[in-house]
Motif scaffolding. Structure first.
Motif, PDB file in Angstrom:
ATOM      1  N   ASP A  83       0.841  -1.198   0.000  1.00 16.24           N
ATOM      2  CA  ASP A  83       0.000   0.000   0.000  1.00 16.24           C
ATOM      3  C   ASP A  83       0.875   1.247   0.000  1.00 16.24           C
ATOM      4  O   ASP A  83       1.024   1.919  -1.016  1.00 16.24           O
ATOM      5  CB  ASP A  83      -0.934  -0.009   1.205  1.00 16.24           C
ATOM      6  CG  ASP A  83      -1.979   1.104   1.121  1.00 16.24           C
ATOM      7  OD1 ASP A  83      -2.078   1.742   0.068  1.00 16.24           O
ATOM      8  OD2 ASP A  83      -2.692   1.327   2.118  1.00 16.24           O
ATOM      9  N   LYS A  84       1.513   1.504   1.123  1.00 12.13           N
ATOM     10  CA  LYS A  84       2.317   2.716   1.222  1.00 12.13           C
ATOM     11  C   LYS A  84       3.453   2.724   0.204  1.00 12.13           C
ATOM     12  O   LYS A  84       3.766   3.751  -0.393  1.00 12.13           O
ATOM     13  CB  LYS A  84       2.873   2.851   2.644  1.00 12.13           C
ATOM     14  CG  LYS A  84       3.577   4.173   2.894  1.00 12.13           C
ATOM     15  CD  LYS A  84       3.918   4.331   4.364  1.00 12.13           C
ATOM     16  CE  LYS A  84       4.621   5.656   4.622  1.00 12.13           C
ATOM     17  NZ  LYS A  84       4.918   5.850   6.055  1.00 12.13           N
ATOM     18  N   HIS A  85       4.071   1.556  -0.026  1.00 17.19           N
ATOM     19  CA  HIS A  85       5.178   1.503  -0.966  1.00 17.19           C
ATOM     20  C   HIS A  85       4.714   1.584  -2.416  1.00 17.19           C
ATOM     21  O   HIS A  85       5.534   1.669  -3.327  1.00 17.19           O
ATOM     22  CB  HIS A  85       5.992   0.224  -0.744  1.00 17.19           C
ATOM     23  CG  HIS A  85       6.767   0.241   0.538  1.00 17.19           C
ATOM     24  ND1 HIS A  85       6.268  -0.275   1.703  1.00 17.19           N
ATOM     25  CD2 HIS A  85       7.993   0.733   0.839  1.00 17.19           C
ATOM     26  CE1 HIS A  85       7.148  -0.117   2.676  1.00 17.19           C
ATOM     27  NE2 HIS A  85       8.198   0.495   2.177  1.00 17.19           N
ATOM     28  N   ALA A  86       3.401   1.549  -2.629  1.00 19.42           N
ATOM     29  CA  ALA A  86       2.886   1.673  -3.989  1.00 19.42           C
ATOM     30  C   ALA A  86       2.914   3.117  -4.479  1.00 19.42           C
ATOM     31  O   ALA A  86       2.857   3.353  -5.692  1.00 19.42           O
ATOM     32  CB  ALA A  86       1.451   1.142  -4.054  1.00 19.42           C
ATOM     33  N   PHE A  87       3.040   4.082  -3.577  1.00 13.83           N
ATOM     34  CA  PHE A  87       2.942   5.488  -3.989  1.00 13.83           C
ATOM     35  C   PHE A  87       4.021   5.922  -4.970  1.00 13.83           C
ATOM     36  O   PHE A  87       3.721   6.640  -5.926  1.00 13.83           O
ATOM     37  CB  PHE A  87       2.899   6.394  -2.759  1.00 13.83           C
ATOM     38  CG  PHE A  87       1.562   6.408  -2.072  1.00 13.83           C
ATOM     39  CD1 PHE A  87       0.553   7.255  -2.505  1.00 13.83           C
ATOM     40  CD2 PHE A  87       1.290   5.547  -1.025  1.00 13.83           C
ATOM     41  CE1 PHE A  87      -0.692   7.258  -1.902  1.00 13.83           C
ATOM     42  CE2 PHE A  87       0.049   5.529  -0.405  1.00 13.83           C
ATOM     43  CZ  PHE A  87      -0.952   6.388  -0.845  1.00 13.83           C
ATOM     44  N   PRO A  88       5.285   5.532  -4.790  1.00 19.36           N
ATOM     45  CA  PRO A  88       6.271   5.901  -5.812  1.00 19.36           C
ATOM     46  C   PRO A  88       5.941   5.321  -7.182  1.00 19.36           C
ATOM     47  O   PRO A  88       6.262   5.927  -8.211  1.00 19.36           O
ATOM     48  CB  PRO A  88       7.579   5.323  -5.263  1.00 19.36           C
ATOM     49  CG  PRO A  88       7.369   5.246  -3.787  1.00 19.36           C
ATOM     50  CD  PRO A  88       5.930   4.887  -3.631  1.00 19.36           C
ATOM     51  N   VAL A  89       5.294   4.145  -7.207  1.00 16.37           N
ATOM     52  CA  VAL A  89       4.893   3.548  -8.476  1.00 16.37           C
ATOM     53  C   VAL A  89       3.681   4.290  -9.040  1.00 16.37           C
ATOM     54  O   VAL A  89       3.579   4.510 -10.257  1.00 16.37           O
ATOM     55  CB  VAL A  89       4.583   2.046  -8.298  1.00 16.37           C
ATOM     56  CG1 VAL A  89       4.373   1.389  -9.650  1.00 16.37           C
ATOM     57  CG2 VAL A  89       5.708   1.356  -7.535  1.00 16.37           C
ATOM     58  N   ARG A 116      -5.808   8.451  -2.059  1.00 11.97           N
ATOM     59  CA  ARG A 116      -5.200   7.373  -1.270  1.00 11.97           C
ATOM     60  C   ARG A 116      -4.232   7.939  -0.234  1.00 11.97           C
ATOM     61  O   ARG A 116      -4.102   7.401   0.868  1.00 11.97           O
ATOM     62  CB  ARG A 116      -4.504   6.384  -2.191  1.00 11.97           C
ATOM     63  CG  ARG A 116      -5.477   5.549  -3.013  1.00 11.97           C
ATOM     64  CD  ARG A 116      -4.792   4.476  -3.834  1.00 11.97           C
ATOM     65  NE  ARG A 116      -4.121   3.485  -3.019  1.00 11.97           N
ATOM     66  CZ  ARG A 116      -3.554   2.375  -3.517  1.00 11.97           C
ATOM     67  NH1 ARG A 116      -3.604   2.151  -4.816  1.00 11.97           N
ATOM     68  NH2 ARG A 116      -2.953   1.513  -2.713  1.00 11.97           N
ATOM     69  N   ALA A 117      -3.566   9.041  -0.564  1.00 14.22           N
ATOM     70  CA  ALA A 117      -2.657   9.684   0.397  1.00 14.22           C
ATOM     71  C   ALA A 117      -3.430  10.237   1.587  1.00 14.22           C
ATOM     72  O   ALA A 117      -2.929  10.227   2.728  1.00 14.22           O
ATOM     73  CB  ALA A 117      -1.880  10.799  -0.285  1.00 14.22           C
ATOM     74  N   GLU A 121      -1.429   8.089   7.213  1.00 12.38           N
ATOM     75  CA  GLU A 121      -0.943   9.009   8.238  1.00 12.38           C
ATOM     76  C   GLU A 121       0.488   9.410   7.879  1.00 12.38           C
ATOM     77  O   GLU A 121       1.445   9.099   8.591  1.00 12.38           O
ATOM     78  CB  GLU A 121      -1.020   8.364   9.621  1.00 12.38           C
ATOM     79  CG  GLU A 121      -2.441   8.067  10.076  1.00 12.38           C
ATOM     80  CD  GLU A 121      -2.494   7.474  11.473  1.00 12.38           C
ATOM     81  OE1 GLU A 121      -1.418   7.294  12.085  1.00 12.38           O
ATOM     82  OE2 GLU A 121      -3.610   7.195  11.947  1.00 12.38           O
ATOM     83  N   ASP A 122       0.608  10.090   6.742  1.00 13.36           N
ATOM     84  CA  ASP A 122       1.920  10.457   6.227  1.00 13.36           C
ATOM     85  C   ASP A 122       1.805  11.805   5.534  1.00 13.36           C
ATOM     86  O   ASP A 122       1.234  11.917   4.439  1.00 13.36           O
ATOM     87  CB  ASP A 122       2.417   9.388   5.249  1.00 13.36           C
ATOM     88  CG  ASP A 122       3.874   9.587   4.856  1.00 13.36           C
ATOM     89  OD1 ASP A 122       4.246  10.729   4.518  1.00 13.36           O
ATOM     90  OD2 ASP A 122       4.638   8.601   4.872  1.00 13.36           O
ATOM     91  N   VAL A 123       2.349  12.830   6.169  1.00  9.81           N
ATOM     92  CA  VAL A 123       2.248  14.190   5.636  1.00  9.81           C
ATOM     93  C   VAL A 123       2.995  14.315   4.314  1.00  9.81           C
ATOM     94  O   VAL A 123       2.566  15.036   3.404  1.00  9.81           O
ATOM     95  CB  VAL A 123       2.793  15.209   6.662  1.00  9.81           C
ATOM     96  CG1 VAL A 123       2.775  16.621   6.076  1.00  9.81           C
ATOM     97  CG2 VAL A 123       1.961  15.160   7.935  1.00  9.81           C
ATOM     98  N   GLY A 124       4.107  13.597   4.179  1.00  3.93           N
ATOM     99  CA  GLY A 124       4.875  13.663   2.949  1.00  3.93           C
ATOM    100  C   GLY A 124       4.079  13.181   1.745  1.00  3.93           C
ATOM    101  O   GLY A 124       4.130  13.786   0.669  1.00  3.93           O
ATOM    102  N   LEU A 125       3.345  12.087   1.898  1.00  3.14           N
ATOM    103  CA  LEU A 125       2.527  11.575   0.809  1.00  3.14           C
ATOM    104  C   LEU A 125       1.389  12.530   0.484  1.00  3.14           C
ATOM    105  O   LEU A 125       1.043  12.736  -0.690  1.00  3.14           O
ATOM    106  CB  LEU A 125       1.968  10.199   1.168  1.00  3.14           C
ATOM    107  CG  LEU A 125       2.989   9.065   1.257  1.00  3.14           C
ATOM    108  CD1 LEU A 125       2.299   7.780   1.693  1.00  3.14           C
ATOM    109  CD2 LEU A 125       3.697   8.863  -0.079  1.00  3.14           C
ATOM    110  N   LEU A 126       0.799  13.138   1.512  1.00  2.00           N
ATOM    111  CA  LEU A 126      -0.265  14.109   1.285  1.00  2.00           C
ATOM    112  C   LEU A 126       0.283  15.329   0.541  1.00  2.00           C
ATOM    113  O   LEU A 126      -0.369  15.868  -0.362  1.00  2.00           O
ATOM    114  CB  LEU A 126      -0.877  14.524   2.618  1.00  2.00           C
ATOM    115  CG  LEU A 126      -2.131  15.407   2.547  1.00  2.00           C
ATOM    116  CD1 LEU A 126      -3.233  14.733   1.745  1.00  2.00           C
ATOM    117  CD2 LEU A 126      -2.616  15.738   3.955  1.00  2.00           C
ATOM    118  N   MET A 127       1.479  15.756   0.906  1.00  2.00           N
ATOM    119  CA  MET A 127       2.126  16.855   0.203  1.00  2.00           C
ATOM    120  C   MET A 127       2.324  16.495  -1.268  1.00  2.00           C
ATOM    121  O   MET A 127       2.016  17.274  -2.164  1.00  2.00           O
ATOM    122  CB  MET A 127       3.472  17.176   0.850  1.00  2.00           C
ATOM    123  CG  MET A 127       4.286  18.212   0.096  1.00  2.00           C
ATOM    124  SD  MET A 127       5.989  18.312   0.694  1.00  2.00           S
ATOM    125  CE  MET A 127       6.560  16.648   0.350  1.00  2.00           C
TER     126      MET A 127
END
Length: 225
Positions: A83-89, A116-117, A121-127
């Motif tokens: 899930d979380k590691h899918a964001f760079p992809v 999804r961001a 609970e990750d401000v960096g992904l939301l940014m």
């Protein structure tokens, strides 16, 4: 494998992207010799995520090598249930149509990333979600809304997010400022646009990330033209 990892990490930090891509390629060749398992596949996923930055820096966004790398990474994400590691992809699923001018797909994928961001609970992904969604809106011509999302991204930025430059190919604050520069120009705020552009260059130079420096210079040159 351990020493290839150390070598590629050093190369990335020095923006020696061609050298880094070579180290990543060797690591992938070694992984092909290892029997499939969740741990082995998770290692390949991590390698392919890190490989995307050097591929972008050395070949651009429209090479078959980059597309194939992101496609394989997404396949691994799906198989592993990441899930979380899918964001760079997911970033790759946004940036390739974005650069090719397929703004409908870019906006759709950017909004998926953002929604999804918002569940993490990750401000960096939301940014990052606000950054890429805002960038897409600016390029489509929805400048006011796009600048609002870019400003939201800038307000979420923290110094520890500098490390995301090595995950998402550019320094996130630099990229948000660069697109804000373009958006403010479209709105007729030329002084503010220039200030955002120079700040983007300053941020990229601060972390000495060559791909981010080139990115910022590209957008400032659009303003000057």
């Amino acid at each position: 494998m351990l020493w290839w990892r150390k070598a590629r990490d050093l190369a990335i930090r020095r923006s020696a992207d061609r050298e880094a891509a070579g180290h990543f390629g060797r690591a992938i060749k070694l992984l092909r010799l290892v029997p499939r398992s969740p741990n082995r596949d998770a290692t390949e996923l991590a390698v392919r995520i890190q490989l995307s930055g050097p591929l972008i820096a050395t070949g651009g966004y429209v090479t078959s090598e980059l597309s194939e790398n992101y496609a394989r990474a997404w396949e691994l994400c799906t198989e592993l249930g990441e899930d979380k590691h899918a964001f760079p992809v997911m970033y790759g699923q946004w940036v390739i149509p974005y650069v090719r001018g397929d703004m409908a797909a870019a906006l759709r994928n950017a909004e998926t990333f953002l929604r999804r961001a918002e569940q993490q609970e990750d401000v960096g992904l939301l940014m990052m979600g606000n950054r890429i969604f805002g960038s897409s809106l600016v390029w489509r011509g929805d400048t006011v809304q796009g600048c609002e999302h870019l400003q939201r991204a800038l307000s979420l930025y923290r110094p520890e997010h500098d490390q995301l430059a090595y995950v998402f190919s550019q320094h996130p604050r630099t990229a948000a400022l660069a697109h804000q520069c373009l958006g403010l120009q479209h709105l007729g705020h030329l002084d503010q646009a220039m200030a955002a552009g120079w700040e983007a260059i300053t941020q990229a130079k601060r972390i000495e990330h060559f791909n981010s420096i080139a990115y910022a210079l590209c957008f400032v040159s659009l303003l000057i033209m």
